[in-house]
Design a protein around this motif. Structure first.
Motif, PDB file in Angstrom:
ATOM      1  N   TYR A  50       0.815  -1.216   0.000  1.00  8.60           N
ATOM      2  CA  TYR A  50       0.000   0.000   0.000  1.00  8.60           C
ATOM      3  C   TYR A  50       0.854   1.274   0.000  1.00  8.60           C
ATOM      4  CZ  TYR A  50      -4.239  -2.709   0.993  1.00  8.60           C
ATOM      5  OH  TYR A  50      -5.296  -3.581   0.909  1.00  8.60           O
ATOM      6  N   THR A 140     -10.194   3.709   0.308  1.00  5.00           N
ATOM      7  CA  THR A 140     -11.612   3.597  -0.055  1.00  5.00           C
ATOM      8  C   THR A 140     -12.303   4.949  -0.005  1.00  5.00           C
ATOM      9  OG1 THR A 140     -11.725   1.320   0.765  1.00  5.00           O
ATOM     10  CG2 THR A 140     -13.810   2.512   0.560  1.00  5.00           C
ATOM     11  N   TYR A 143     -11.267   7.001  -2.990  1.00  5.19           N
ATOM     12  CA  TYR A 143     -11.957   6.566  -4.206  1.00  5.19           C
ATOM     13  C   TYR A 143     -13.399   7.091  -4.236  1.00  5.19           C
ATOM     14  CZ  TYR A 143      -8.442   3.225  -5.954  1.00  5.19           C
ATOM     15  OH  TYR A 143      -7.319   2.645  -6.488  1.00  5.19           O
ATOM     16  N   GLN A 151     -19.201   5.142 -12.457  1.00  8.13           N
ATOM     17  CA  GLN A 151     -18.123   4.254 -12.003  1.00  8.13           C
ATOM     18  C   GLN A 151     -18.638   3.351 -10.893  1.00  8.13           C
ATOM     19  OE1 GLN A 151     -15.386   7.583 -11.089  1.00  8.13           O
ATOM     20  NE2 GLN A 151     -13.826   6.467 -12.242  1.00  8.13           N
ATOM     21  N   LEU A 153     -17.017   0.946  -7.635  1.00  7.00           N
ATOM     22  CA  LEU A 153     -15.875   0.562  -6.811  1.00  7.00           C
ATOM     23  C   LEU A 153     -16.044  -0.888  -6.381  1.00  7.00           C
ATOM     24  CD1 LEU A 153     -13.326   1.261  -5.108  1.00  7.00           C
ATOM     25  CD2 LEU A 153     -14.887   2.063  -3.312  1.00  7.00           C
ATOM     26  N   GLY A 162     -10.474  -1.075  -6.930  1.00  5.28           N
ATOM     27  CA  GLY A 162     -10.383   0.088  -7.799  1.00  5.28           C
ATOM     28  C   GLY A 162     -11.719   0.523  -8.351  1.00  5.28           C
TER      29      GLY A 162
END
Length: 658
Positions: A50, A140, A143, A151, A153, A162
């Motif tokens: 990460y 998270t 995002y 989109q 997730l 992603g």
């Protein structure tokens, strides 16, 4: 740096200082040593991926220490310094209202007033995680702050894989937790995969961002207690309900006992959680000795009090003491986290809480022996009480399952079934789930108590109108729910987000949701998130709980839960989740849930009607095919309402032919 700026930055490029371990917080117990030397190296590699390579030398020692000390790599250093709670939706950065609503729900799950072990990202049940580590949380949230309505997730057991291109009608988030190959669903498999950082136990509503504190189960618990007393033809007033567990889910029991109107004794070994529940008003009194408990219960019985008493100690002592003192227990159960018996879900009698935690980590085999010995003692004491007339039911927490594995006397004469029913078999299944009634819930993302009050009024009005034409078969359910929602404000159920739970069928859920959407369109209330517990009509395949009243041999199949989450995903859910685990244990259940954002639009109106109808009737159809009379009634009624619904019905075989 502002809150919004912190959310948008994700994992910081400049590491914050190493965090101190806060002893005032209720922490998860140390997990047992399970990784080999090579696997520990792999766990560290998994955690360090990460971070930019420039940070690896600094972090590797720290993460190694966490792994050795706690059995997991939580990345405490990355824990945000802002207060963790469900902020009003407008305070979140982002391009999508739906994504902002999900951030609101995630932070509620980690609110200190809500979460069982907030620094370990565990919401309830000892191991019900929202994320495995703080890097996953930060990434998270970043995002979600970037996401558009085109989109989706994807979340792999806490890890944000992603953002992927999708479309406006697709779910914004798809969540999976613990979805491992079936042959790798033993408890030690979870311990290993979780320690490696590759899988997690999402419980039911922890890893699906739909937990609303103990209120989330208090309504179902109230219904269970009320109907338990109805089954034995007793008024709750002045009569005794004995159980255990004051954690996230089990903490609802004393409040439910008060609402039902009985005397409740709930044992709990953890002083911190007992204190929290008392401060939150979920229990009335705390008692620390069995002698004091006997006196208090005797007085409560004599005065026909409505009171909840927490016994700070082991429930086995309560069962044994009440037997010796001839204290009549009318209803009995247990709601310790026996899906997680070797890692803090159940504490053995005869040793202190601190000693048990030390033994759990450093001598797990002895700890397991002590747990099983305790289960045998508890079952023996329960059997003595049931011989005197106590109605005991399994609360779907794997109590009878683990007691049987420990060699306790809990099996029926056929040595196949348990001698005591699951509460779903006796109460919730035939009285609620088969008719389509389950734990519908909503959250007012404005954070305004007045919005919640308005939704309570709307829901009450809808139910009262529906009750006028509801068939006799469901009048009891309708009246119980009208009484519940009318008393919701005075019962002070809110912990964390401005949320409410209400048992309703498909018709009730759709009409309540549509009334909310219209109120949002008029500007009367803010954005609302709809959801439910996975513990519902359709969401969960669990042979010892949700589907324990399925008798056609299919209760060990999981088609219903999988079909449910797939169907929800293309009928309009804002996010969907599917988990291995839930309330009865890793490898014992598959359960799914959803979240749906109402924004007052016509599109939201279409989505709610389509998805909620499916979400309930999928389960009713499966239950009717299992020949459950109540479900056959309910699905026939649904087909009359919706001409496009055509469900295969069972033909009943005459028993005299056999």
């Amino acid at each position: 740096m502002t809150f919004q700026e912190q959310i948008k930055q994700g994992i910081p490029s400049i590491l914050p200082p190493k965090a101190t371990y806060d002893l005032a917080i209720n922490h998860a117990p140390k997990r047992k040593e399970i990784l080999s030397a090579e696997e520990k190296k792999l766990a560290l590699k998994n955690a360090l991926r990460y971070f930019e390579a420039k940070h690896h030398a600094e972090l590797i020692k720290e993460f190694s220490e966490e792994l050795e000390t706690y059995g997991r790599i939580y990345m405490y250093r990355l824990r945000p310094d802002y207060r963790m709670y469900a902020r009003p939706i407008d305070e979140y950065p982002g391009k999508s209202i739906q994504a902002k609503a999900i951030m609101h729900m995630i932070q509620n799950n980690l609110d200190y007033a809500v979460a069982q072990h907030p620094h370990e990202l565990i919401t309830y049940g000892g191991n019900g995680a929202v994320f495995q580590n703080w890097a996953q949380y930060l990434l998270t949230m970043q995002y979600l702050s970037e996401m558009t309505d085109e989109q989706t997730l994807t979340m792999y057991s806490g890890h944000p894989m992603g953002l992927f291109p999708s479309h406006k009608e697709a779910p914004r988030v798809v969540v999976t937790n613990g979805m491992v190959i079936p042959n790798y669903s033993k408890p030690d498999d979870w311990e290993k995969m979780n320690a490696l950082g590759v899988s997690q136990y999402g419980q039911m509503t922890a890893g699906s961002y739909m937990y609303i504190g103990p209120q989330g189960i208090v309504h179902g618990t109230t219904i269970t207690v009320l109907n338990g007393f109805r089954k034995i033809k007793l008024n709750p007033e002045g009569n005794l309900f004995v159980t255990s567990g004051l954690g996230g889910m089990s903490g609802a029991q004393p409040k439910a006992g008060n609402i039902a109107g009985c005397i409740t004794v709930c044992a709990e070994v953890n002083p911190k959680i007992t204190k929290i529940r008392h401060e939150q008003g979920w229990i009335n009194e705390i008692v620390t000795s069995t002698e004091e408990l006997v006196k208090r219960v005797t007085l409560a019985k004599a005065n026909k009090e409505v009171v909840s008493i927490a016994y700070l100690g082991n429930v086995v002592d309560v069962w044994e003491c009440f037997d010796q003192e001839n204290i009549k227990i009318d209803l009995g159960s247990d709601q310790t986290s026996l899906h997680n018996p070797w890692a803090g879900g159940y504490y053995p009698v005869g040793i202190s809480f601190e000693e048990a935690n030390e033994m759990m980590a450093n001598n797990p085999e002895l700890f397991k022996e002590k747990v099983q010995e305790s289960l045998r003692r508890q079952a023996k004491a329960i059997n003595k009480h049931t011989a005197k007339g106590t109605y005991f039911f399994d609360y779907g927490n794997a109590f009878l399952l683990e007691a049987s594995r420990a060699g306790a006397d809990v099996m029926a004469e056929n040595n196949i079934d348990f001698k005591y029913p699951s509460y779903v078999q006796d109460i919730m299944g035939p009285m609620c789930f088969d008719y389509g009634f389950g734990p519908f819930r909503w959250v007012c993302t404005s954070g305004k108590p007045e919005d919640l009050q308005k939704t309570d009024t709307i829901a009450s009005q809808v139910l009262e109108e529906l009750a006028k034409t509801s068939p006799n078969e469901i009048q009891q359910q309708m009246q119980d729910n009208i009484k519940w929602i009318k008393g919701a404000q005075e019962n002070k159920l809110v912990v964390g987000s401005q949320a409410r739970i209400l048992y309703a069928d498909a018709e009730g859920r759709i009409k309540i949701a549509e009334a909310f959407n219209q109120a949002i369109a008029k500007g009367e209330i803010g954005t609302v998130v709809l959801g439910r517990d996975h513990h519902d009509v359709s969401g969960t395949d669990s042979p010892y709980r949700e589907t324990s009243n399925i008798y056609d041999g299919s209760r060990f199949t999981a088609d219903m839960a999988i079909q449910n989450v797939i169907g929800d995903s293309f009928r309009g859910a804002t996010w969907v989740s599917i988990h291995n685990g839930g309330g009865v244990g890793w490898g014992e259940v598959i359960n799914g849930g959803f979240g749906m954002v109402l924004d007052g639009s016509k599109e939201a109106s279409k989505r709610l009607a389509s998805m909620l109808f499916w979400d309930v009737n999928n389960g009713i159809s499966r239950r009717s095919w299992a020949r459950n009379d109540e479900a056959i009634f309910a699905i026939k009624r649904a087909m009359e309402v919706e001409p496009l619904l055509k469900v295969t019905l069972p033909n009943i075989v005459d028993e005299n032919l056999f």
